[in-house]
Design an enzyme around this catalytic site. Structure first.
Site, short mmCIF file in Angstrom:
data_model
loop_
_atom_site.label_atom_id
_atom_site.label_comp_id
_atom_site.label_asym_id
_atom_site.label_seq_id
_atom_site.Cartn_x
_atom_site.Cartn_y
_atom_site.Cartn_z
N LYS A 15 0.84 -1.22 0.00
CA LYS A 15 0.00 0.00 0.00
C LYS A 15 0.86 1.26 0.00
CE LYS A 15 -1.99 -1.06 3.93
NZ LYS A 15 -1.28 -2.32 4.27
N ARG A 90 -9.68 1.01 8.93
CA ARG A 90 -9.19 -0.30 9.34
C ARG A 90 -10.15 -1.03 10.26
NH1 ARG A 90 -3.30 0.60 8.78
NH2 ARG A 90 -2.27 -1.16 9.71
N ARG A 129 11.96 -5.64 4.65
CA ARG A 129 11.70 -4.20 4.45
C ARG A 129 12.65 -3.34 5.29
NH1 ARG A 129 5.83 -1.69 5.39
NH2 ARG A 129 6.08 -2.67 7.43
N ARG A 162 11.44 -1.36 10.69
CA ARG A 162 10.35 -0.88 11.54
C ARG A 162 10.24 -1.78 12.75
NH1 ARG A 162 5.07 0.48 7.95
NH2 ARG A 162 4.06 -0.68 9.63
N ARG A 173 -0.03 -8.55 13.80
CA ARG A 173 -0.67 -7.60 12.86
C ARG A 173 -1.57 -8.34 11.87
NH1 ARG A 173 4.45 -4.95 10.60
NH2 ARG A 173 3.06 -3.80 9.21
P1 G5P Z 1 0.75 1.01 8.78
O1 G5P Z 1 2.00 1.77 8.74
O2 G5P Z 1 -0.40 1.43 7.98
P2 G5P Z 1 0.33 -1.66 7.69
O3 G5P Z 1 0.48 -2.83 8.59
O4 G5P Z 1 -1.03 -1.37 7.24
O5 G5P Z 1 1.11 -0.51 8.45
P3 G5P Z 1 2.55 -1.74 6.07
O6 G5P Z 1 3.31 -2.70 6.94
O7 G5P Z 1 2.98 -0.33 6.06
O8 G5P Z 1 1.04 -1.84 6.37
P4 G5P Z 1 2.33 -1.73 3.18
O9 G5P Z 1 2.36 -0.26 3.24
O10 G5P Z 1 1.14 -2.38 2.60
O11 G5P Z 1 2.59 -2.38 4.60
O12 G5P Z 1 3.60 -2.28 2.41
P5 G5P Z 1 4.91 -1.50 1.84
O13 G5P Z 1 5.65 -0.83 2.93
O14 G5P Z 1 4.54 -0.70 0.65
O15 G5P Z 1 5.75 -2.77 1.30
C1 G5P Z 1 6.21 -3.78 2.17
C2 G5P Z 1 7.50 -4.39 1.58
O16 G5P Z 1 7.20 -5.03 0.34
C3 G5P Z 1 8.59 -3.35 1.24
O17 G5P Z 1 9.86 -3.89 1.50
C4 G5P Z 1 8.39 -3.07 -0.25
O18 G5P Z 1 9.61 -2.70 -0.88
C5 G5P Z 1 7.90 -4.43 -0.75
N1 G5P Z 1 6.93 -4.29 -1.86
C6 G5P Z 1 6.00 -3.32 -2.00
N2 G5P Z 1 5.29 -3.48 -3.13
C7 G5P Z 1 5.80 -4.59 -3.72
C8 G5P Z 1 5.47 -5.28 -4.93
O19 G5P Z 1 4.58 -4.89 -5.71
N3 G5P Z 1 6.19 -6.39 -5.22
C9 G5P Z 1 7.19 -6.85 -4.40
N4 G5P Z 1 7.84 -7.96 -4.75
N5 G5P Z 1 7.53 -6.22 -3.25
C10 G5P Z 1 6.83 -5.11 -2.92
O20 G5P Z 1 0.26 0.88 10.28
C11 G5P Z 1 1.17 0.60 11.30
C12 G5P Z 1 0.45 0.63 12.65
O21 G5P Z 1 -0.08 1.93 12.88
C13 G5P Z 1 -1.34 1.87 13.54
C14 G5P Z 1 -1.52 0.40 13.91
O22 G5P Z 1 -0.91 0.18 15.15
C15 G5P Z 1 -0.75 -0.30 12.80
O23 G5P Z 1 -0.34 -1.62 13.16
N6 G5P Z 1 -2.37 2.34 12.63
C16 G5P Z 1 -3.69 2.33 12.88
N7 G5P Z 1 -4.40 1.92 13.96
C17 G5P Z 1 -5.74 2.03 13.89
N8 G5P Z 1 -6.39 2.51 12.81
C18 G5P Z 1 -5.72 2.95 11.71
N9 G5P Z 1 -6.39 3.42 10.64
C19 G5P Z 1 -4.31 2.87 11.73
N10 G5P Z 1 -3.35 3.18 10.82
C20 G5P Z 1 -2.20 2.86 11.38
MG MG Z 2 2.58 1.15 4.79
#
Ligand code: G5P
Ligand code: MG
Length: 214
Positions: A15, A90, A129, A162, A173
């Site tokens: 995302k 979420r 990551r 992270r 998670r």
């Molecule tokens: P976050 O920060 O929102 P998450 O758990 O939703 O965290 P995260 O971990 O940030 O999601 P992402 O953004 O979906 O994952 O993924 P990313 O960072 O882009 O990519 C992950 C890895 O895969 C990277 O190494 C990247 O290079 C690789 N990658 C990406 N795309 C591709 C692809 O197409 N192909 C390949 N091969 N690799 C790829 O939330 C964190 C915390 O904040 C709180 C909660 O505590 C949560 O746990 N929080 C909330 N709490 C309540 N309500 C809400 N709305 C909240 N929002 C945040």
């Molecule tokens: Mg993210």
């Protein structure tokens, strides 16, 4: 025409990576609730401190805090041409609150991009990551020329893992996603605004696919 997107899916599906690319491609703001909370934690704000404890355990931050934060952000004139919401809503409560905010702001058109990647690949991606704590840029040890503790290719800041990317926190998670978040997609399916996407390709392939779908 305005582009208003909600990027939805489990941790690590891509995302944040796609949101940053699309924000640049469309010239609209990327609103990541996770990035906002992490910035608050780094700055040591009251909200940041409270959120950090929950984030580090893989738990969700309470709905009222998140809804107020998003309401404030969406009310900004910067979102006039559109926005990309990443990581919100979420919970069903957050989704309903967002509908109310959209109504207040007279927003009627938006799309939800639902990323699908299996758990095994998610665990692998998050284990590999690295992020830049300064700019929030996202990297992967498997396909980016970076190393843990090495410099950010764009600004030189030391790259870190992270706190919530430790294996046991990733498991929590994913559990929280399945228990509290996954059902939100049904709320949007009923509104006919969901586009589901296979997120397992390369970053470029996924990016092209999203733009073709829009
Ligand atoms: P976050 O920060 O929102 P998450 O758990 O939703 O965290 P995260 O971990 O940030 O999601 P992402 O953004 O979906 O994952 O993924 P990313 O960072 O882009 O990519 C992950 C890895 O895969 C990277 O190494 C990247 O290079 C690789 N990658 C990406 N795309 C591709 C692809 O197409 N192909 C390949 N091969 N690799 C790829 O939330 C964190 C915390 O904040 C709180 C909660 O505590 C949560 O746990 N929080 C909330 N709490 C309540 N309500 C809400 N709305 C909240 N929002 C945040
Ligand atoms: Mg993210």
């Amino acid at each position: 025409m305005e582009t208003r997107l909600i990027l939805f899916g489990p941790p690590g599906v891509g995302k944040g990576t796609q949101a940053k690319l699309l924000a640049e491609q469309f010239g609209i703001p990327h609103i990541s609730t996770g990035d906002i909370l992490r910035a608050g934690a780094m700055a040591g704000t009251e909200l940041g401190k409270k959120a950090k404890a929950l984030m580090d355990e893989g738990k969700l931050v309470p709905d009222d805090i998140m809804v107020n934060l998003v309401r404030e952000t969406l009310a900004s004139p910067k979102t006039a041409k559109g926005f990309i919401l990443d990581g919100f809503p979420r919970t069903i409560g957050q989704a309903k609150a967002l509908s109310a905010i959209f109504k207040e702001l007279k927003i009627t058109r938006f799309q939800v991009v639902n990323f699908e990647v299996d758990d095994e690949e998610i665990i692998r991606r998050l284990a590999n990551r690295l992020i830049c704590p300064k700019e929030g840029k996202i990297f992967n040890l498997e396909f980016d020329a970076v190393e843990s503790g090495g410099p950010c290719p764009s600004c030189g800041t030391r790259l870190i893992q992270r706190e919530d990317d430790k294996a046991e926190t990733v498991r929590e998670r994913l559990r929280v996603y399945n228990a509290a978040t996954k059902a939100v997609i049904e709320y949007y399916r009923q509104q006919g605004v969901v586009m589901t996407l296979d997120g397992t390709g390369t970053v470029d392939v996924v990016n092209r696919e999203i733009r073709m779908m829009l």
